[in-house]
Design an enzyme around this catalytic site. Structure first.
Site, short mmCIF file in Angstrom:
data_model
loop_
_atom_site.label_atom_id
_atom_site.label_comp_id
_atom_site.label_asym_id
_atom_site.label_seq_id
_atom_site.Cartn_x
_atom_site.Cartn_y
_atom_site.Cartn_z
N GLY A 1 -23.98 28.85 45.69
CA GLY A 1 -24.93 28.27 44.52
C GLY A 1 -26.08 27.98 44.92
O GLY A 1 -26.79 26.85 44.61
N GLY B 1 -29.22 27.34 42.58
CA GLY B 1 -29.45 26.41 41.30
C GLY B 1 -30.27 25.17 41.80
O GLY B 1 -30.85 24.98 42.76
N GLN B 2 -30.00 24.19 40.97
CA GLN B 2 -31.00 22.82 40.82
C GLN B 2 -30.70 22.18 42.22
O GLN B 2 -31.67 21.89 42.74
CB GLN B 2 -30.48 22.09 39.48
CG GLN B 2 -31.69 20.99 39.37
CD GLN B 2 -31.30 19.89 38.59
OE1 GLN B 2 -30.06 19.73 38.37
NE2 GLN B 2 -32.04 18.94 38.01
N TYR C 1 -15.96 19.87 31.15
CA TYR C 1 -16.41 19.65 32.56
C TYR C 1 -15.99 18.31 33.20
O TYR C 1 -15.65 18.54 34.25
CB TYR C 1 -17.83 19.53 32.19
CG TYR C 1 -18.97 19.23 33.28
CD1 TYR C 1 -19.03 20.11 34.25
CD2 TYR C 1 -19.62 18.07 33.49
CE1 TYR C 1 -19.77 20.05 35.46
CE2 TYR C 1 -20.40 17.76 34.61
CZ TYR C 1 -20.68 18.74 35.58
OH TYR C 1 -21.36 18.58 36.60
C1 AKB Z 1 -24.50 17.72 33.12
O1 AKB Z 1 -25.35 17.03 32.56
O2 AKB Z 1 -23.62 18.44 32.87
C2 AKB Z 1 -24.75 17.40 34.64
C3 AKB Z 1 -24.09 16.41 35.31
C4 AKB Z 1 -24.21 14.95 34.69
O3 AKB Z 1 -23.13 16.46 36.02
N1 AKB Z 1 -26.05 17.01 35.07
#
Ligand code: AKB
Length: 315
Positions: free
Chosen positions: A8, A11-12, A143
């Site tokens: 990755g 990525g950022q 997530y």
């Molecule tokens: C998101 O906003 O999903 C991420 C995080 C806070 O893990 N930047």
């Protein structure tokens, strides 16, 4: 000599961490990989290759062939995108982590793994202010569930197989080199680009939504400090809380107006408002500070100053 694999790297976080690790360990010792093209400075400063972490055979061959000693697995589907395709996000976030943990378990050369966790491990029932390291974690986003499950797997692999995996619960990261994609805290980067390009921004979160944020150089320094800490001083193999500053879109707009007085912001909250409302306002990171002898250096005002200067140069 370390041989480091970054998954990755385009990525950022990956794009900045790769450059810092190349500065420390030598360009040729840091193998940047991704499934998309990387910025020119990654491609030109050292090895860059296509590698899909979901392909476990390719991954293990790559690790053995290049005598990898450390893996940074940074690829993930972030919170906003994960809500749109929950099962795909779960599969990518979990299976990629399991592939990396299995490789680290099987390949003796691999001594350390880094995997990013997030403030998303916390949920609506977590204390919001100064959220402690050890507290209630009932995330209600895909997530967040994948990050919490990932933390438990990391701890399991450390205890059962001795895989030295380390992790940080990143807050929303602000950077000017590579933009984030698909996260709830993306507003904290978009706001600067839009302020400079159009002098106005429509924010997808409400004016007073307070979230923990951090400028990227602090996140990179915290990550490297954690990875350099001797193993017997690592207290948690789940994820360390780290804190930069806490801010709201309204406060960020005020800080931008010091440089762009005509900047206008409107608020049109979307589905990400609910995600943001479930996350902490601020974080207690005293374990990370005492463990890694690390502390954040950038507050909102310093971050705004640098973001505006650097994005102006870029555009
Ligand atoms: C998101 O906003 O999903 C991420 C995080 C806070 O893990 N930047």
């Amino acid at each position: 000599m370390e041989k480091i694999l970054i998954i990755g790297a385009a990525g950022q976080i990956g794009s900045e961490l790769t450059m810092e690790l190349r500065r420390i360990h030598g360009n040729e010792n840091v193998f940047a990989t991704d499934i998309k093209d990387a910025p020119y400075y990654i491609r030109e400063s050292g090895p860059f290759q296509f590698l899909d972490v979901m392909d476990d055979r390719h991954l293990i061959h790559f690790v053995i062939r290049n005598k990898i000693t450390q893996i940074y697995h940074l690829a993930a589907v972030l919170s906003g995108n994960a809500e749109k395709l929950p099962l795909q996000a779960w599969s990518i976030n979990m299976n990629s982590l399991m592939n990396v943990l299995e490789v680290a378990k099987m390949v003796e050369d691999v001594k350390k793994v880094f995997w990013p966790s997030s403030i998303a491990v916390f949920g609506p029932s977590t204390p919001k202010e100064n959220t402690p390291q050890i507290t209630i974690k009932e995330p209600n986003t895909v997530y967040g569930i994948s990050k919490l499950a990932g933390e438990r797997w990391c701890d399991y692999y450390f205890n059962q197989y001795g895989v030295d995996v380390r992790s940080i619960r990143y807050p929303g990261l602000i950077s000017y080199k590579t933009e984030p994609g698909g996260g709830t805290t993306d507003f904290a980067v978009e706001i600067y680009y839009e302020a400079i390009k159009n002098k106005k921004y429509t924010c997808f979160l409400g004016k007073n939504t307070r979230l923990p944020l951090m400028f990227m150089p602090d996140a990179v320094a915290a990550t490297i400090a954690l990875m350099e800490t001797p193993q017997d001083e690592i207290y948690f193999h789940t994820g360390y809380n780290i804190a930069g500053f806490s801010s709201t879109p309204g406060e960020m707009a005020d800080s931008i107006r010091k440089y762009i007085p005509e900047f206008e912001i409107t608020y049109v909250p979307d589905f990400r408002q609910e995600i943001a409302d479930s996350w902490p306002d601020s974080i207690d990171d005293h374990y990370a500070r005492s463990n890694d002898h690390w502390s954040s250096k950038y507050d909102l005002e310093q971050t705004t100053k640098i973001m505006i200067e650097e994005i102006r140069k870029k555009i």
